[in-house]
Design a protein around this motif. Structure first.
Motif, short mmCIF file in Angstrom:
data_model
loop_
_atom_site.label_atom_id
_atom_site.label_comp_id
_atom_site.label_asym_id
_atom_site.label_seq_id
_atom_site.Cartn_x
_atom_site.Cartn_y
_atom_site.Cartn_z
N PHE A 231 11.41 21.33 -118.05
CA PHE A 231 10.12 21.61 -117.44
C PHE A 231 9.00 20.89 -118.20
O PHE A 231 7.94 20.62 -117.64
N CYS A 232 9.22 20.48 -119.43
CA CYS A 232 8.24 19.64 -120.12
C CYS A 232 8.20 18.24 -119.51
O CYS A 232 7.14 17.61 -119.43
N LEU A 233 9.34 17.75 -119.09
CA LEU A 233 9.42 16.39 -118.55
C LEU A 233 9.10 16.33 -117.07
O LEU A 233 8.81 15.25 -116.55
N LYS B 41 1.49 14.67 -120.37
CA LYS B 41 1.48 14.16 -121.74
C LYS B 41 0.77 15.14 -122.68
O LYS B 41 1.21 15.36 -123.82
N LEU B 42 -0.31 15.72 -122.18
CA LEU B 42 -1.04 16.70 -122.99
C LEU B 42 -0.16 17.92 -123.26
O LEU B 42 -0.17 18.47 -124.38
N LEU B 43 0.61 18.34 -122.27
CA LEU B 43 1.48 19.51 -122.44
C LEU B 43 2.47 19.30 -123.57
O LEU B 43 2.72 20.22 -124.37
N ILE B 44 3.05 18.11 -123.67
CA ILE B 44 4.00 17.82 -124.74
C ILE B 44 3.34 18.02 -126.11
O ILE B 44 3.93 18.60 -127.03
N LYS B 45 2.09 17.58 -126.24
CA LYS B 45 1.39 17.72 -127.52
C LYS B 45 1.01 19.18 -127.79
O LYS B 45 1.08 19.64 -128.94
N LEU B 46 0.61 19.89 -126.73
CA LEU B 46 0.21 21.28 -126.94
C LEU B 46 1.41 22.17 -127.27
O LEU B 46 1.29 23.15 -128.01
N ILE B 47 2.58 21.82 -126.73
CA ILE B 47 3.78 22.57 -127.09
C ILE B 47 4.09 22.36 -128.58
O ILE B 47 4.48 23.30 -129.28
N HIS B 48 3.88 21.14 -129.07
CA HIS B 48 4.05 20.91 -130.51
C HIS B 48 3.06 21.76 -131.30
O HIS B 48 3.40 22.36 -132.33
N ARG B 49 1.83 21.85 -130.83
CA ARG B 49 0.82 22.64 -131.52
C ARG B 49 1.20 24.12 -131.55
O ARG B 49 1.06 24.79 -132.57
N GLN B 50 1.69 24.63 -130.42
CA GLN B 50 2.01 26.05 -130.33
C GLN B 50 3.31 26.40 -131.05
O GLN B 50 3.43 27.46 -131.65
N CYS B 51 4.30 25.51 -130.99
CA CYS B 51 5.64 25.82 -131.50
C CYS B 51 5.93 25.18 -132.85
O CYS B 51 6.98 25.43 -133.45
N ASP B 52 5.04 24.28 -133.31
CA ASP B 52 5.17 23.66 -134.63
C ASP B 52 6.41 22.79 -134.76
O ASP B 52 6.95 22.63 -135.86
N GLN C 283 14.12 10.89 -124.85
CA GLN C 283 12.98 10.08 -125.27
C GLN C 283 12.83 8.85 -124.36
O GLN C 283 11.72 8.48 -123.98
N ALA C 284 13.96 8.23 -124.00
CA ALA C 284 13.92 7.07 -123.11
C ALA C 284 13.39 7.47 -121.73
O ALA C 284 12.64 6.72 -121.10
N PHE C 285 13.79 8.65 -121.27
CA PHE C 285 13.30 9.15 -119.98
C PHE C 285 11.78 9.30 -120.02
O PHE C 285 11.08 8.90 -119.07
N ALA C 286 11.26 9.89 -121.09
CA ALA C 286 9.81 10.07 -121.21
C ALA C 286 9.11 8.72 -121.35
O ALA C 286 8.02 8.51 -120.79
N TRP C 287 9.74 7.80 -122.06
CA TRP C 287 9.13 6.48 -122.30
C TRP C 287 8.91 5.71 -120.99
O TRP C 287 7.93 4.98 -120.86
N VAL C 288 9.81 5.89 -120.03
CA VAL C 288 9.67 5.23 -118.73
C VAL C 288 8.33 5.58 -118.09
O VAL C 288 7.72 4.76 -117.40
N TYR C 289 7.84 6.78 -118.35
CA TYR C 289 6.58 7.23 -117.77
C TYR C 289 5.42 7.12 -118.75
O TYR C 289 4.37 7.73 -118.55
N GLY C 290 5.62 6.34 -119.81
CA GLY C 290 4.54 6.11 -120.76
C GLY C 290 4.27 7.27 -121.68
O GLY C 290 3.16 7.40 -122.22
N ALA C 291 5.24 8.15 -121.87
CA ALA C 291 5.08 9.32 -122.73
C ALA C 291 6.07 9.24 -123.89
O ALA C 291 6.90 8.33 -123.97
N SER C 292 5.98 10.21 -124.79
CA SER C 292 6.90 10.27 -125.93
C SER C 292 7.10 11.71 -126.36
O SER C 292 6.13 12.45 -126.55
N LEU C 293 8.36 12.10 -126.51
CA LEU C 293 8.67 13.44 -126.99
C LEU C 293 8.44 13.57 -128.49
O LEU C 293 8.54 14.66 -129.04
N LYS C 294 8.13 12.46 -129.15
CA LYS C 294 7.85 12.50 -130.58
C LYS C 294 6.37 12.78 -130.87
O LYS C 294 5.98 12.93 -132.02
N LYS C 295 5.56 12.81 -129.82
CA LYS C 295 4.13 13.02 -130.00
C LYS C 295 3.86 14.35 -130.69
O LYS C 295 4.41 15.39 -130.31
N GLU C 296 3.00 14.31 -131.68
CA GLU C 296 2.60 15.52 -132.39
C GLU C 296 1.11 15.74 -132.23
O GLU C 296 0.35 14.80 -131.98
N PHE C 297 0.71 16.97 -132.37
CA PHE C 297 -0.71 17.31 -132.23
C PHE C 297 -1.42 17.07 -133.55
O PHE C 297 -1.04 17.62 -134.57
#
Length: 217
Positions: A14-16, A151-162, A182-196
Motif C-alpha cells: 500500500f506504500c507503493l 513519495k511524501l508518504l514514503i518519507k512520512l512513514i520513515h518519520r513515524q516508524c523510524d 526498490q527497482a519498482f519504486a525507481w520506475v516511478y521516480g521514487a525510492s524506498l531508501k528515502k529518509e525524513f
C-alpha cells in the motif's frame, strides 16, 4: 524483531500503490478544489486537553495539560509560485499524515498482538487477516493520491516508524527482495531508501507537521 518487521511488510504494497496508479489515472498535481478529506481553512486535528490531579501536602491539586504550541517566524515568500508550492505542501501533509500515523499504529498494535499468539501458525494466520484488512481499507484511499503524495508518504512513514521501507525489507527478506521493491519504486521516480530529514530538506515539512499536530494548522 522478526514479527515486528513482518507486520510492517504488509504495508509495503500500500506504500507503493500511489506510485503505480498515479501513472494510470489523470490525478491533479495541484490542490483540487473542495476536497472533503482536507480542511485548508482550519485545523486538521483538534487541540487536546489532558486533565489530571496530583497529591501534594495532604491536598489534591488539579492541573490541565495542553498541546505543545509552536512559534515559528512568519513564512516569507519571494514569489506567488513559492507560496503556491508551500500551500501544496500543507495540503499534501494534511492528506498523507493520517495514513502515516495509521501505519505506525498498525505496526505497534500488530507487533504487540503477535507476541500474545502461541504458535507460528497462529501468527501467520493473523498476518493474513491483517494484510486483507489493510488492502480492503486503504486501496481506495491510496488510489486518490498523486505521485507527489505517494513519495511524501514514503518519507512520512520513515518519520513515524523510524525505519525506511528498504531497510525493513532487506532485514527480513534479504537484499534481493529489497532490490526488487526498490527497482519498482525507481520506475516511478521514487525510492524506498528515502529518509525524513527534518533538519535539512524536510524542514518545511517538519514545521507543517508540528503545526498540524498541535492544532495550529
Amino acid at each position: 524483531m522478526g514479527s515486528k518487521i513482518k507486520s510492517f511488510l504488509t504495508l509495503i504494497p500500500f506504500c507503493l500503490l500511489p506510485l503505480q496508479v498515479a501513472g494510470q489515472a489523470n490525478l491533479p498535481d495541484d490542490i483540487p478544489p473542495g476536497d472533503p478529506e482536507v480542511n485548508m481553512n482550519g485545523p486538521s486535528l483538534l487541540p487536546s486537553v489532558k486533565i489530571g490531579e496530583v497529591a501534594r501536602d495532604n491536598d489534591t491539586i488539579q492541573y490541565m495539560e495542553l498541546n505543545t504550541i509552536y512559534v515559528y517566524p512568519p513564512k516569507v515568500f519571494k514569489s506567488a509560485k513559492q507560496q503556491r508550492k508551500y500551500n501544496r505542501l500543507v495540503y499534501d501533509v494534511k492528506k498523507v499524515l493520517p495514513i502515516a500515523k495509521d501505519a505506525n499504529r498498525m505496526l505497534i498494535e500488530t507487533y504487540e498482538y503477535l507476541q500474545t499468539l502461541p504458535t507460528k501458525q497462529a501468527r501467520t494466520e493473523h498476518m493474513k487477516r491483517v494484510e486483507a484488512s489493510i488492502k480492503a481499507e486503504y486501496t481506495p484511499r491510496m488510489k486518490k493520491l498523486t505521485l507527489r503524495q505517494g513519495k511524501l508518504l514514503i518519507k512520512l512513514i520513515h518519520r513515524q516508524c523510524d525505519s525506511s521501507s528498504y531497510e525493513i525489507i532487506q532485514a527480513f527478506l534479504g537484499p534481493f527482495k529489497a532490490g526488487f521493491y526498490q527497482a519498482f519504486a525507481w520506475v516511478y521516480g521514487a525510492s524506498l531508501k528515502k529518509e525524513f530529514d527534518k533538519e535539512g530538506n524536510d524542514s518545511d515539512t517538519e514545521r507543517v507537521i508540528n503545526l498540524i499536530e498541535s492544532g495550529q494548522l
